[in-house]
Design an enzyme around this catalytic site. Sequence first.
Site, PDB file in Angstrom:
ATOM      1  N   ASN A  20     -74.436  85.004  60.113  1.00 30.29           N
ATOM      2  CA  ASN A  20     -73.434  84.262  60.879  1.00 30.29           C
ATOM      3  C   ASN A  20     -72.772  85.152  61.948  1.00 30.29           C
ATOM      4  O   ASN A  20     -71.948  86.007  61.615  1.00 30.29           O
ATOM      5  CB  ASN A  20     -72.388  83.754  59.863  1.00 30.29           C
ATOM      6  CG  ASN A  20     -71.355  82.870  60.499  1.00 30.29           C
ATOM      7  OD1 ASN A  20     -71.009  83.043  61.653  1.00 30.29           O
ATOM      8  ND2 ASN A  20     -70.846  81.933  59.729  1.00 30.29           N
ATOM      9  N   GLU A  47     -79.508  84.775  47.795  1.00 26.17           N
ATOM     10  CA  GLU A  47     -78.173  84.248  47.484  1.00 26.17           C
ATOM     11  C   GLU A  47     -78.315  83.241  46.359  1.00 26.17           C
ATOM     12  O   GLU A  47     -78.955  82.214  46.528  1.00 26.17           O
ATOM     13  CB  GLU A  47     -77.618  83.577  48.748  1.00 26.17           C
ATOM     14  CG  GLU A  47     -76.166  83.271  48.675  1.00 26.17           C
ATOM     15  CD  GLU A  47     -75.635  82.739  50.018  1.00 26.17           C
ATOM     16  OE1 GLU A  47     -74.817  81.826  49.983  1.00 26.17           O
ATOM     17  OE2 GLU A  47     -76.054  83.234  51.072  1.00 26.17           O
ATOM     18  N   ASP A  76     -68.563  86.323  51.225  1.00 23.61           N
ATOM     19  CA  ASP A  76     -68.873  84.926  50.967  1.00 23.61           C
ATOM     20  C   ASP A  76     -67.571  84.147  51.057  1.00 23.61           C
ATOM     21  O   ASP A  76     -66.556  84.562  50.506  1.00 23.61           O
ATOM     22  CB  ASP A  76     -69.513  84.765  49.589  1.00 23.61           C
ATOM     23  CG  ASP A  76     -70.341  83.486  49.549  1.00 23.61           C
ATOM     24  OD1 ASP A  76     -71.252  83.358  50.405  1.00 23.61           O
ATOM     25  OD2 ASP A  76     -70.058  82.612  48.726  1.00 23.61           O
ATOM     26  N   GLY A 151     -68.157  77.029  62.073  1.00 20.36           N
ATOM     27  CA  GLY A 151     -68.054  76.282  60.813  1.00 20.36           C
ATOM     28  C   GLY A 151     -66.936  75.247  60.834  1.00 20.36           C
ATOM     29  O   GLY A 151     -66.831  74.420  61.751  1.00 20.36           O
ATOM     30  N   ARG A 179     -60.396  85.614  55.772  1.00 15.18           N
ATOM     31  CA  ARG A 179     -61.196  86.813  56.052  1.00 15.18           C
ATOM     32  C   ARG A 179     -60.284  87.981  56.436  1.00 15.18           C
ATOM     33  O   ARG A 179     -60.455  89.104  55.938  1.00 15.18           O
ATOM     34  CB  ARG A 179     -62.182  86.493  57.192  1.00 15.18           C
ATOM     35  CG  ARG A 179     -63.172  87.609  57.512  1.00 15.18           C
ATOM     36  CD  ARG A 179     -64.348  87.101  58.316  1.00 15.18           C
ATOM     37  NE  ARG A 179     -65.102  86.124  57.556  1.00 15.18           N
ATOM     38  CZ  ARG A 179     -65.066  84.803  57.791  1.00 15.18           C
ATOM     39  NH1 ARG A 179     -64.372  84.315  58.798  1.00 15.18           N
ATOM     40  NH2 ARG A 179     -65.734  83.970  57.025  1.00 15.18           N
TER      41      ARG A 179
HETATM   42  P1  ITT Z   1     -73.927  84.339  55.402  1.00 17.00           P
HETATM   43  O1  ITT Z   1     -74.008  83.777  53.982  1.00 17.00           O
HETATM   44  O2  ITT Z   1     -75.258  84.723  55.960  1.00 17.00           O
HETATM   45  O3  ITT Z   1     -72.902  85.436  55.529  1.00 17.00           O
HETATM   46  P2  ITT Z   1     -72.822  81.706  56.033  1.00 17.00           P
HETATM   47  O4  ITT Z   1     -72.345  81.094  57.328  1.00 17.00           O
HETATM   48  O5  ITT Z   1     -73.807  80.905  55.212  1.00 17.00           O
HETATM   49  O6  ITT Z   1     -73.384  83.163  56.372  1.00 17.00           O
HETATM   50  P3  ITT Z   1     -70.871  81.506  53.873  1.00 17.00           P
HETATM   51  O7  ITT Z   1     -71.891  81.138  52.852  1.00 17.00           O
HETATM   52  O8  ITT Z   1     -69.847  82.544  53.521  1.00 17.00           O
HETATM   53  O9  ITT Z   1     -71.555  82.078  55.194  1.00 17.00           O
HETATM   54  O10 ITT Z   1     -70.098  80.243  54.414  1.00 17.00           O
HETATM   55  C1  ITT Z   1     -70.151  78.985  53.805  1.00 17.00           C
HETATM   56  C2  ITT Z   1     -69.811  77.929  54.826  1.00 17.00           C
HETATM   57  O11 ITT Z   1     -68.411  78.019  55.132  1.00 17.00           O
HETATM   58  C3  ITT Z   1     -70.578  78.051  56.140  1.00 17.00           C
HETATM   59  O12 ITT Z   1     -70.950  76.756  56.581  1.00 17.00           O
HETATM   60  C4  ITT Z   1     -69.561  78.645  57.103  1.00 17.00           C
HETATM   61  O13 ITT Z   1     -69.767  78.175  58.426  1.00 17.00           O
HETATM   62  C5  ITT Z   1     -68.238  78.142  56.528  1.00 17.00           C
HETATM   63  N1  ITT Z   1     -67.195  79.155  56.786  1.00 17.00           N
HETATM   64  C6  ITT Z   1     -67.091  80.390  56.214  1.00 17.00           C
HETATM   65  N2  ITT Z   1     -66.056  81.069  56.747  1.00 17.00           N
HETATM   66  C7  ITT Z   1     -65.500  80.239  57.665  1.00 17.00           C
HETATM   67  C8  ITT Z   1     -64.440  80.388  58.571  1.00 17.00           C
HETATM   68  O14 ITT Z   1     -63.748  81.505  58.685  1.00 17.00           O
HETATM   69  N3  ITT Z   1     -64.166  79.358  59.377  1.00 17.00           N
HETATM   70  C9  ITT Z   1     -64.868  78.211  59.306  1.00 17.00           C
HETATM   71  N4  ITT Z   1     -65.903  78.000  58.493  1.00 17.00           N
HETATM   72  C10 ITT Z   1     -66.228  79.014  57.676  1.00 17.00           C
END
Ligand code: ITT
Length: 195
Positions: A20, A47, A76, A151, A179
């Site tokens: 991401n 994962e 995560d 996201g 975060r």
């Molecule tokens: P990685 O696992 O490769 O790090 P990911 O985007 O899949 O990337 P997560 O599993 O941590 O990361 O995220 C789960 C979902 O929550 C994913 O759809 C993200 O876009 C969303 N998300 C995580 N942090 C966010 C944030 O700060 N703002 C908005 N959406 C977020």
Amino acid sequence: MVRAPPGPDRPGQVRVYTTNPGKVREIRALLEPRGIRVAWSRRRLVEIQGDSLEEVARSKLNSVSPRPGELSLVEDSGLFIHSLGGFPGVYSAYAYRTLGLAGVLRLVRGRDRSATFRCVVGVRQGPEVLLARGAVTGSLARTARGTLGFGFDPIFIPRGCSESFAEMPADVKNRYSHRGRAFRALLRALPAAFP
Ligand code: ITT
């Protein structure tokens, strides 16, 4: 400030493993002003579909082979909607992909809109694993607002703010976000690595 040279307690850089790019932008805004170099591996790590963010973060870390002089870092995150019993939570990536923002907003129509974003950040230094957590509570907007971030940012308004996360530049979002809080906790817990 005079910094100690890189060594076993003070790695030269942090390597973030994530697919991401939005996370990387925010992590750089958190660590680089403190003089910490951030390298990025855009790799999908193994994962598990775990019951908690901690379990998922640990499983991601277990699939990383640490490189000398580097601190390996994964995180995560998830959005936990109170009136839906915490859904999507650990299923946030799936909910985002399949329902999208409009689908999630449909689920909360007529319900309480409060929600918590949670983040678990994990680092691995040799055999040691350290996890730090951060959370922010707020409410879901009626419609998506803003174009920044990624996201669920356009539909999440942190408590005490009038703007959604997608209306805030990364450094402002980091002040309030799950975060930002998790990384500040990590920095406090790792004084040797991040003096
Ligand atoms: P990685 O696992 O490769 O790090 P990911 O985007 O899949 O990337 P997560 O599993 O941590 O990361 O995220 C789960 C979902 O929550 C994913 O759809 C993200 O876009 C969303 N998300 C995580 N942090 C966010 C944030 O700060 N703002 C908005 N959406 C977020």
